[in-house]
Design a protein around this motif. Structure first.
Motif, PDB file in Angstrom:
ATOM      1  N   GLU A 238     -14.087  -2.020  -2.984  1.00 46.43           N
ATOM      2  CA  GLU A 238     -15.483  -1.829  -3.369  1.00 46.43           C
ATOM      3  C   GLU A 238     -16.363  -2.478  -2.320  1.00 46.43           C
ATOM      4  OE1 GLU A 238     -16.396  -2.072  -7.782  1.00 46.43           O
ATOM      5  OE2 GLU A 238     -14.509  -3.205  -7.704  1.00 46.43           O
ATOM      6  N   SER A 239     -17.282  -1.709  -1.750  1.00 46.19           N
ATOM      7  CA  SER A 239     -18.180  -2.246  -0.725  1.00 46.19           C
ATOM      8  C   SER A 239     -19.349  -1.282  -0.557  1.00 46.19           C
ATOM      9  CB  SER A 239     -17.449  -2.395   0.616  1.00 46.19           C
ATOM     10  OG  SER A 239     -17.138  -1.129   1.159  1.00 46.19           O
ATOM     11  N   ASP A 240     -20.389  -1.765   0.135  1.00 44.02           N
ATOM     12  CA  ASP A 240     -21.541  -0.908   0.415  1.00 44.02           C
ATOM     13  C   ASP A 240     -21.124   0.290   1.269  1.00 44.02           C
ATOM     14  OD1 ASP A 240     -23.138  -2.633  -0.993  1.00 44.02           O
ATOM     15  OD2 ASP A 240     -23.927  -3.675   0.783  1.00 44.02           O
ATOM     16  N   GLY A 241     -20.205   0.039   2.219  1.00 47.86           N
ATOM     17  CA  GLY A 241     -19.760   1.121   3.085  1.00 47.86           C
ATOM     18  C   GLY A 241     -19.006   2.199   2.336  1.00 47.86           C
ATOM     19  N   LEU A 242     -18.130   1.800   1.421  1.00 50.97           N
ATOM     20  CA  LEU A 242     -17.397   2.777   0.618  1.00 50.97           C
ATOM     21  C   LEU A 242     -18.356   3.575  -0.261  1.00 50.97           C
ATOM     22  CD1 LEU A 242     -14.304   0.609  -0.341  1.00 50.97           C
ATOM     23  CD2 LEU A 242     -14.232   2.763   0.915  1.00 50.97           C
ATOM     24  N   SER A 243     -19.289   2.887  -0.899  1.00 48.37           N
ATOM     25  CA  SER A 243     -20.259   3.578  -1.750  1.00 48.37           C
ATOM     26  C   SER A 243     -21.080   4.580  -0.941  1.00 48.37           C
ATOM     27  CB  SER A 243     -21.192   2.564  -2.420  1.00 48.37           C
ATOM     28  OG  SER A 243     -20.478   1.734  -3.310  1.00 48.37           O
ATOM     29  N   ALA A 244     -21.519   4.166   0.265  1.00 41.91           N
ATOM     30  CA  ALA A 244     -22.326   5.049   1.103  1.00 41.91           C
ATOM     31  C   ALA A 244     -21.532   6.278   1.533  1.00 41.91           C
ATOM     32  CB  ALA A 244     -22.825   4.282   2.329  1.00 41.91           C
ATOM     33  N   THR A 245     -20.246   6.104   1.784  1.00 45.65           N
ATOM     34  CA  THR A 245     -19.413   7.228   2.226  1.00 45.65           C
ATOM     35  C   THR A 245     -19.218   8.235   1.105  1.00 45.65           C
ATOM     36  OG1 THR A 245     -18.284   5.770   3.790  1.00 45.65           O
ATOM     37  CG2 THR A 245     -17.209   7.861   3.262  1.00 45.65           C
ATOM     38  N   PHE A 246     -18.913   7.763  -0.088  1.00 43.30           N
ATOM     39  CA  PHE A 246     -18.788   8.691  -1.214  1.00 43.30           C
ATOM     40  C   PHE A 246     -20.126   9.361  -1.522  1.00 43.30           C
ATOM     41  CE2 PHE A 246     -14.936   6.123  -2.237  1.00 43.30           C
ATOM     42  CZ  PHE A 246     -14.025   7.172  -2.252  1.00 43.30           C
ATOM     43  N   PRO A 321     -28.023   1.095   7.324  1.00 37.58           N
ATOM     44  CA  PRO A 321     -28.925   0.359   8.216  1.00 37.58           C
ATOM     45  C   PRO A 321     -28.172  -0.696   9.017  1.00 37.58           C
ATOM     46  CG  PRO A 321     -29.909   0.600   6.033  1.00 37.58           C
ATOM     47  CD  PRO A 321     -28.498   1.075   5.909  1.00 37.58           C
ATOM     48  N   GLY A 322     -28.598  -0.853  10.273  1.00 38.81           N
ATOM     49  CA  GLY A 322     -27.995  -1.862  11.134  1.00 38.81           C
ATOM     50  C   GLY A 322     -26.830  -1.375  11.964  1.00 38.81           C
ATOM     51  N   THR A 323     -26.435  -0.121  11.776  1.00 40.42           N
ATOM     52  CA  THR A 323     -25.338   0.429  12.567  1.00 40.42           C
ATOM     53  C   THR A 323     -25.868   1.456  13.554  1.00 40.42           C
ATOM     54  OG1 THR A 323     -24.863   2.111  10.879  1.00 40.42           O
ATOM     55  CG2 THR A 323     -23.653   0.044  10.745  1.00 40.42           C
ATOM     56  N   GLU A 324     -25.047   1.817  14.523  1.00 39.82           N
ATOM     57  CA  GLU A 324     -25.416   2.757  15.577  1.00 39.82           C
ATOM     58  C   GLU A 324     -24.415   3.907  15.603  1.00 39.82           C
ATOM     59  OE1 GLU A 324     -28.091   2.496  17.408  1.00 39.82           O
ATOM     60  OE2 GLU A 324     -28.715   0.501  16.691  1.00 39.82           O
ATOM     61  N   PRO A 325     -24.781   5.039  16.225  1.00 37.50           N
ATOM     62  CA  PRO A 325     -23.811   6.134  16.383  1.00 37.50           C
ATOM     63  C   PRO A 325     -22.552   5.646  17.091  1.00 37.50           C
ATOM     64  CG  PRO A 325     -26.010   6.912  16.882  1.00 37.50           C
ATOM     65  CD  PRO A 325     -26.111   5.409  16.730  1.00 37.50           C
ATOM     66  N   TYR A 326     -21.422   6.245  16.775  1.00 40.13           N
ATOM     67  CA  TYR A 326     -20.137   5.777  17.291  1.00 40.13           C
ATOM     68  C   TYR A 326     -19.117   6.913  17.260  1.00 40.13           C
ATOM     69  CZ  TYR A 326     -19.026   5.989  12.351  1.00 40.13           C
ATOM     70  OH  TYR A 326     -18.848   6.452  11.073  1.00 40.13           O
ATOM     71  N   SER A 327     -18.073   6.752  18.030  1.00 42.64           N
ATOM     72  CA  SER A 327     -16.890   7.604  17.930  1.00 42.64           C
ATOM     73  C   SER A 327     -15.725   6.746  17.467  1.00 42.64           C
ATOM     74  CB  SER A 327     -16.558   8.260  19.281  1.00 42.64           C
ATOM     75  OG  SER A 327     -17.482   9.281  19.586  1.00 42.64           O
ATOM     76  N   ILE A 328     -14.748   7.397  16.892  1.00 41.41           N
ATOM     77  CA  ILE A 328     -13.570   6.699  16.383  1.00 41.41           C
ATOM     78  C   ILE A 328     -12.422   6.844  17.374  1.00 41.41           C
ATOM     79  CG2 ILE A 328     -11.730   6.874  14.667  1.00 41.41           C
ATOM     80  CD1 ILE A 328     -13.997   5.321  13.612  1.00 41.41           C
ATOM     81  N   SER A 329     -11.808   5.734  17.719  1.00 39.81           N
ATOM     82  CA  SER A 329     -10.635   5.764  18.578  1.00 39.81           C
ATOM     83  C   SER A 329      -9.438   6.159  17.732  1.00 39.81           C
ATOM     84  CB  SER A 329     -10.398   4.382  19.199  1.00 39.81           C
ATOM     85  OG  SER A 329      -9.229   4.393  19.983  1.00 39.81           O
TER      86      SER A 329
END
Length: 450
Positions: A238-246, A321-329
């Motif tokens: 459970e986290s803000d990131g998981l909630s945002a993704t769903f 908020p607070g993150t930037e565009p990225y690619s996944i390795s």
């Protein structure tokens, strides 16, 4: 997917028949010039076997020039990933596995943990080329015990591929979207004009593990929320990131931007990545570097004429908020050495040679992968592959997705939760709650952060 067929092929010695034989029982030595050595290399994908077959005589000659008599038998056994995992596990257990195995990096953790793979730290410490490997690649290859059990010989980058030609025709901005809000606004422009979904991100149970590794994981990895802690070996469910993704999956579904009907198809990659993206009617797709060859290249599953002019890539936009565009390795194939090999030095020497110079350049070009290290970009034929060079430039700065013990169970929970979203049975909040509950039950207390 195409039906697999299984057969055995041989290179420099004689034809092999039946199942894979035991590790070479040829004379000791070879790597130090004390006598002839024969090592066996397993390839389970035809395209990889084809290029390796051409390289083996060059390796043998290079060794001869150094006064070493090392011969290589290529064992080609065409298998799916799951068939490979099952078969090589049986061979490790019975002591019949080859000396060198070319496999996806995701297999290493289990095999290393079981004691089947040779620890390579000392070899890598003495190998000058190891300093040329990009840090995200090294980080991904390092196992939970801090040691290395395989040599990466390729890398991939997961991004959002888009039909530049189609978006330009529709008057839609093709510059890098900074946020998902920005991208969704563009996707809505496309769907308003075409009346069709405009982006495919793997979701649901039909896509299997791809829903996790190619869909959900690349998104949640960029949210700066802890998902898997490598030090504790535990998952945070459970986290803000998981909630945002769903929530993102729910938003894309509710807006009609995801091809729900296709995602529920038994083979969802076919109508999306093999038909509609090549047609241009589904112009954005979550994809990895391999797409340039295996999906849309001249010999791919669904070739796009002029693919390098018509297709381009975006980094994933920022979701929170607070993150930037990225690619996944992303991972790639690696060379691992059987811990029971009678000729470990020669086996490692083969793996290092194949991961260097022209041998590496030819493999990367044939497979459509980025180099995991510097020093290859100026070598033909890789030098003439702008899409792969672009992917390599992103490898060094890309985000490495979290991956550890229990990933298969987490993947299962993600598949079920995203399926509930695309079926309309759950919103983002409900799916996140169901995921946390299902994953906790599947993982068990020992693997869940309390």
């Amino acid at each position: 997917m195409k039906r697999s067929r299984v057969f055995l092929a041989v290179t420099t010695a004689a034809a092999l028949a039946g199942v894979l034989a035991a590790c070479s029982d040829s004379d000791e030595g070879g790597a130090t010039g004390d006598g002839p050595v024969t090592i066996r290399l397993l390839e389970y994908q035809q395209s990889r076997a084809d290029v390796i077959e051409q390289l083996i005589p060059e390796f043998e000659q290079a060794m001869a020039d150094e006064g070493k008599d090392i011969q290589v038998e290529l064992v080609t056994d065409i298998l799916t990933d799951e068939q490979f995992r099952t078969k090589i596990t049986q061979q490790f257990h019975s002591g019949t596995a080859p000396d060198v195995i070319d496999m996806g990096g995701s297999h290493v953790t289990g095999f290393a943990g079981a004691g089947y793979l040779l620890q390579l730290d000392e070899y890598l410490d003495e190998w000058d080329a190891w300093d040329e490997y990009y840090e995200p690649v090294k980080d991904a290859a390092r196992q939970v015990d801090g040691h290395f059990y395989a040599i990466p010989h390729e890398a991939s980058v997961q991004s959002l591929f888009y039909r530049k030609d189609i978006l330009e025709q529709l008057g839609v901005d093709t510059s890098q979207p900074q946020t998902w809000d920005d991208l969704i606004a563009r996707l809505e422009q496309v769907t308003a004009q075409t009346g069709q979904p405009s982006i495919v991100i793997p979701a649901g149970t039909a896509w299997g593990g791809g829903t996790w590794s190619e869909g959900f994981l690349p998104i949640v990895a960029g949210t700066d929320s802890t998902f898997y802690d490598e030090e504790t070996g535990r998952w945070t469910l459970e986290s803000d990131g998981l909630s945002a993704t769903f929530d993102l999956y729910a938003r894309l579904t509710e807006a009609g931007l995801l091809p729900v009907e296709d995602l529920l198809n038994p083979n969802p990659w076919e109508p999306t990545k093999y038909v509609k993206f090549p047609e241009g009617t589904l112009p954005v797709a979550a994809q990895g570097t391999w797409g340039w060859r295996y999906d849309w290249g001249p010999e791919g599953s669904a070739p796009i004429d002029g693919v390098q002019e018509k297709v381009a890539t975006w980094d994933y936009p920022a979701l929170v908020p607070g993150t930037e565009p990225y690619s996944i390795s992303g991972g790639g194939f690696v060379y691992a050495v059987n811990a029971e090999s009678e000729h470990a030095d020669a086996a490692v020497e083969l793996a290092q040679w194949l991961s260097s110079g022209t041998a590496a350049a030819e493999q990367l070009t044939a497979i459509g992968a980025a180099a995991p290290r510097s020093g290859i970009a100026d070598i033909e034929p890789y030098k003439s592959e702008p899409t792969l060079l672009d992917a390599e430039a992103k490898v060094a700065t890309s985000i490495r997705a979290p991956f550890g013990d229990g990933a298969d169970q987490v993947s299962q929970a993600v598949q079920s939760a995203t399926e509930s979203i695309i079926l309309g049975d759950a919103d983002g909040e409900q799916a996140a709650s169901a995921f946390a509950e299902d994953a906790a039950e599947l993982l068990g207390d020992a693997l869940v952060e309390q």
